[in-house]
Design a protein around this motif. Structure first.
Motif: not given
Lengths: 124, 440, 183, 106
Positions: D9, D12-13, D15
């Protein structure tokens, strides 16, 4: 475990931030008890320019030579990342490891020679 | 009776002698108690683990080590500046600080108080955030790099198996901080100074890494403690085995920490004061302090990498090992002061050319040579003697290189007689010069 | 072994530090400040690597990203003076935020829905690495030797390409070339 | 307990933020910074998979993720070198490095 060892870095990091803040806070305390002068004016807060007031913006375009040196530095830094794992295991391996690394460094040495030849390393 | 009176002029010296003997005795007793400081940290760990959880015990025992490092650095910053000023004064045949306290020992504290009282000026156009952060942040790499230094047999704060790379990576963070310090002042001189400094530091990081590489190739480890132990088990100092790497590391590090002969950062004659021109009061003091601390750090690094750390011909069994370590570190620091008092500053283009056209190519050749030697050493059984052979070969190559360089730079054996009096010849005074040994 | 709660606290503090400085890269107006926050982000990611017991990679991250690519960015900013004050938003600023949020939402949903422990049938286990650098060396010079050699060629081409791009229309460069031809 | 999902997570954040920086900024150097953020996010994901992977039998199998990251670092360095050199070149020709202004060929 690795995390446990590196926890000490974290601790030292906090202390190393506090360390320079100690004299700075001492300086701040001196200003609190009116022992440190604090009467800034336009002349004092102007930037140092041998008495002449500064004209123009600070940024002029710098020469590209600076960028070329940084470029060479980046390439060699990445090379170092590849070479240190080799250096650790070098003594345990047989002779053929030597050839592999010789090719690797030879290619980069060619890059250095190229930069040298085309005068990228010339400080004018 | 007259015999006793005749001793009176020497009674002061006698008292000093007695005091020295007394100090030695106390030192001997203390050295037994303080032989290995790690037992105290372990004792705290054992004490706390009974009282509370593992975390608290680990935290408190590492806090002792961290505070030890921090207090050592604080002491160095205070005493080191006094030592440096006194030494420089001795070199220049003056007295140096001698008014505040005995021998002027309290001078650094007086300086610190003076710096704190000074008015802090911030330029109106400056980037306030980065302007404040830079002098604080420049301490972080300088202190963090002390962590994996081996002080004694069990006295390593951070015993990791990538110690050298850790120091190299952490100290490379200095470069952007110096740039931000110069940039946030929004001053032509500061910006130019920081650009020049960054370009130079960046160039000299490569020879440093290549010289460290040859250390790693020989010892086969990145752990500083193991490197020190390797040197003692093979009974040779790495500085003798690979003198060129020692030279490269030392010279390049002086560029990295902005000390003479490579103190481009504060070339007063060219760029006023370099990247920290706009800083005043305590913030400027912090920049100076960090330079001093880095010089001592360089001493510690050279000691543990090339000078066999805390070992000194068996003396480490009688004196606390960290005392030997600190003594070697101080010796290197004094060499740095000596260099500062002796050498002029190099020009920037000379320095850059020296890094890229001399040090880097020769370092690459050097580490290949050392890799070949290491392969031979590990594949032959009688490694003990062949190491000495290679040490002699390496020293010979190093001396040959120095002679070659001096040929290239046309330094003829440093003898003043051989330099022709060109100026005197030009004005036709060569007849008058005959028989004299002067230089123009 | 650091206990579970301490590990948690360290993880959340480092990751929030990383993410806050990463957001600041986008929101700060001065390009230099945004570069400063970028360096902080790199350092935070290095901290996360250490939590994942990848010490060599963390050092490599510090060395290459925070130590050298940031220098390259700094010099690039200094070579293009008008950009230094201006980290302005493009006309796609709001779409950018939207795309970022949608992407993040979708991927987070994917990660939380997807059961990673059913991927292989075995329950996920932690691997604590020991002496990573020696294993990495053996892998680099053994299994991945071709990639290792190719990396040097990539670096060589990057060096040659960048030098020829930067120097392509410098007048002094051409003059020096001409002089060389005459000789 | 911190598991694989938490690291993913965060990655992803990171990214997502990188995407936002890439799209929402008009300065080419900012866009290069955004790309560096994207690569960092990918590195983080690769390392966390390598740490929490289940199929790996030995350490050297798991360390393939680390090798992957080292090559990404290499590519990132090469990419930054070329991109910023192009940046300097574009500035020299057009006296601007805003993406929206750099629309003509040559």
């Amino acid at each position: 475990m690795i995390v446990e060892e590196y926890f000490r870095v974290f601790l030292l990091l906090i202390l190393s931030i506090l360390f320079p803040l100690l004299p700075l806070s001492g300086s701040y305390l001196f200003s609190k008890i009116n022992y440190r002068p604090f009467n800034s004016n336009d002349v004092k807060s102007a930037i140092y320019e041998c008495g002449v007031e500064s004209e123009d913006i600070t940024w002029r375009q710098f020469n590209a030579k600076y960028f070329l040196y940084a470029l060479g530095f980046v390439i060699f830094d990445v090379e170092v990342i590849f070479l240190f794992p080799w250096a650790v295991i070098h003594s345990e391996q047989s002779y053929d490891i030597f050839l592999k690394v010789a090719i690797f460094v030879g290619v980069l040495a060619f890059g250095l020679l190229y930069a040298w030849k085309w005068r990228a390393l010339e400080w004018q | 009776m007259s015999l006793i009176f005749s001793f009176i002029p020497y009674i002061k010296r006698l008292i000093v002698l007695i005091l020295i003997l007394f100090g030695l005795a106390v030192g001997f007793i203390l050295s037994k108690a303080l032989f290995d400081l790690s037992i105290y940290s372990n004792a705290v760990f054992d004490f706390m683990i009974d009282k509370s959880s593992y975390n608290v015990a680990y935290f408190s025992s590492s806090l002792i080590g961290a505070l030890g490092i921090i207090s050592f650095i604080g002491l160095v910053l205070l005493v080191g500046s006094w030592v440096e000023r006194r030494m420089i004064a001795k070199f220049q045949i003056r007295v140096g600080p001698n008014r505040v306290g005995i021998f002027g020992l309290l001078q650094p504290i007086a300086d610190a108080i003076k710096l704190m009282q000074k008015e802090v000026l911030v330029p109106a156009v400056a980037d306030k955030l980065l302007f404040f952060i830079a002098p604080v942040a420049i301490f972080i790499p300088a202190i963090l790099a002390w962590a994996p230094i081996p002080w004694g047999p069990n006295m390593t704060y951070l015993n990791i198996n990538i110690g050298i790379l850790y120091i190299f990576a952490v100290s490379s963070l200095t470069v952007p901080i110096i740039f931000f310090a110069g940039w946030s002042s929004m001053n032509h001189y500061a910006l130019l100074g920081s650009m020049r400094t960054v370009a130079m530091m960046v160039s000299y990081e490569i020879p440093i890494s290549l010289s460290l590489l040859s250390v790693v190739i020989i010892t086969g480890t990145l752990n500083l403690t193991e490197i020190v132990l390797w040197q003692s088990s093979n009974s040779i100092w790495l500085g003798l085995l690979i003198p060129f790497s020692l030279f490269t590391f030392f010279f390049s590090s002086t560029a990295e920490i902005n000390r003479t002969p490579n103190d481009i950062a504060e070339a007063e004659s060219e760029i006023v004061a370099g990247y920290h021109i706009e800083y005043s009061g305590m913030k400027a003091g912090l920049f100076m302090a960090v330079e001093l601390g880095n010089a001592v750090l360089l001493g510690a690094l050279v000691t543990s990498l090339f000078l066999n750390g805390w070992f000194l011909f068996g003396l480490e069994n009688y004196i606390p090992p960290y005392i030997i370590f600190i003594a070697k570190t101080v010796a290197i620091y004094i060499v740095l002061i000596w260099l500062r008092a002796t050498l002029p500053r190099f020009r920037l283009d000379q320095l850059m050319n020296f890094a890229w056209k001399m040090l880097i190519p020769v370092s690459i050749i050097n580490f290949f040579m050392i890799a070949i030697e290491t392969t031979i050493i590990t594949n032959l059984d009688s490694s003990k003697y062949i190491i000495y052979l290679f040490a002699i070969i390496n020293i010979a190559v190093f001396v040959g290189l120095i002679i070659l360089w001096s040929k290239i730079f046309k330094i003829d054996k440093f003898s003043p007689e051989k330099i022709a009096p060109i100026f005197a010849q030009k004005i036709g005074g060569i007849k008058a010069m005959e028989g004299t040994k002067s230089v123009d | 072994m650091i206990e579970f709660s301490t590990y948690n606290v360290i993880f959340f503090s480092i990751s929030s530090f990383t993410l806050i400085s990463a957001i600041s890269v986008g929101l700060v107006n001065s390009l230099m400040r945004s570069l400063f926050f970028l360096i902080l982000t790199f350092i935070g990611v290095a901290g996360l690597f250490i939590l994942l017991s990848a010490d060599f990679i963390a050092i490599a991250q510090l060395l290459i990203y925070a130590g050298s690519i940031s220098i390259l960015l700094l010099f690039a900013v200094m070579l293009t003076p008008e950009s230094s004050t201006n980290n302005g938003n493009s006309k796609y600023f709001l779409p950018g935020i939207l795309i970022g949020i949608i992407f993040t939402y979708l991927m987070v949903a994917l990660v939380t829905i997807f059961q990673f422990n059913q991927l292989s049938g075995i329950h996920l286990k932690k691997l604590d690495f020991d002496n990573t650098i020696a294993s990495i060396g053996e892998l680099l010079l053994g299994k991945y030797i071709i990639a290792f050699e190719l990396a040097s060629i990539l670096l060589l081409f990057a060096l040659i390409g960048a030098i020829s791009i930067v120097r392509s229309n410098e007048s002094d460069f051409l003059i020096s070339l001409n002089n060389k031809d005459k000789k | 307990m911190i598991e694989l999902e938490y690291y993913l997570i965060v990655s992803i954040l990171l990214f997502g933020i990188g995407l936002f920086v890439c799209i929402g900024k008009k300065n080419i150097i900012s866009i290069v910074m955004g790309i560096e953020l994207l690569l960092n996010a990918v590195n983080l994901a690769a390392i966390s998979f390598s740490r929490y992977g289940s199929e790996f039998e030995s350490q050297s199998d798991a360390l393939s993720g680390h090798i992957f990251v080292i090559f990404i670092l290499t590519v990132a360095a090469a990419e930054a070198a070329i991109a910023l050199a192009l940046c300097v070149l574009v500035y020299r020709h057009l006296k601007t490095i805003n993406v929206s202004d750099v629309s003509e060929l040559g």
